[in-house]
Design an enzyme around this catalytic site. Structure first.
Site, mmCIF file in Angstrom:
data_model
loop_
_atom_site.group_PDB
_atom_site.id
_atom_site.type_symbol
_atom_site.label_atom_id
_atom_site.label_comp_id
_atom_site.label_asym_id
_atom_site.label_seq_id
_atom_site.Cartn_x
_atom_site.Cartn_y
_atom_site.Cartn_z
ATOM 1 N N ASP A 117 -8.538 90.643 81.866
ATOM 2 C CA ASP A 117 -7.942 91.919 81.469
ATOM 3 C C ASP A 117 -6.706 91.624 80.633
ATOM 4 O O ASP A 117 -5.962 90.692 80.937
ATOM 5 C CB ASP A 117 -7.545 92.744 82.702
ATOM 6 N N ASP A 136 -13.919 97.686 80.622
ATOM 7 C CA ASP A 136 -13.436 98.709 81.550
ATOM 8 C C ASP A 136 -13.445 100.092 80.907
ATOM 9 O O ASP A 136 -13.802 101.087 81.551
ATOM 10 C CB ASP A 136 -12.023 98.378 82.034
#
Length: 156
Positions: A117, A136
């Protein structure tokens, strides 16, 4: 089904390219942070071993493989659901978003042991401590699209 698999493939490729570019080429894995347009857009390296926002961390190998299995099972379930029903193109595109994002994060878990991320956004005096990635975004948008574009009133 072409729309579903085409979208899934496009999301997967975009997700993996952005991760390779940011994590490796820009060196975020070593630098840990790069300010792009503070505070609105920053790059912050976060290795997510859990589900969204690091919830339910699966630090060991068993937990990682459980999360991989869950993501693959959900993806397969969505494909079967789309194949068995008369769903419109928007539902199939939404399913493709969800599946492409899920597979992108599965590849991260297999290759890195965690999901890479790196996107961090803050605004209006609120400092967001969380990071996310293209996968995501696609998973969230796909899930919302499936809610919006499936059901009795949404058949083609």
């Amino acid at each position: 089904m072409r729309a579903l698999f085409g979208m899934a493939g496009a999301v997967f490729v975009l997700d993996q390219i952005t991760k390779i570019y940011v994590v490796h080429w820009l060196g975020l894995a070593e630098k840990l942070r790069l300010d792009v347009w503070p505070p609105y857009l920053n790059l912050r390296m976060a290795w997510n071993r859990g589900i969204n926002f690091g919830l339910l961390p699966a630090d060991g190998d068993a937990g990682r493989w459980v999360l991989i299995g869950v993501a693959l099972a959900i993806s397969m379930g969505v494909v079967i659901w789309m194949m068995r029903g008369a769903h419109g193109v928007w539902a199939r595109l939404s399913a493709g978003l969800l599946i492409g994002g899920a597979i992108g994060n599965v590849v991260d878990r297999v290759v890195y042991g965690a999901v890479a991320d790196f996107l961090n956004m803050s605004c209006c005096g609120i400092d967001n401590p969380y990071a996310f990635n293209v996968a995501d975004i696609a998973i969230f948008a796909g899930a919302m699209g499936l809610v919006a574009f499936t059901g009795r009133d949404n058949t083609p």
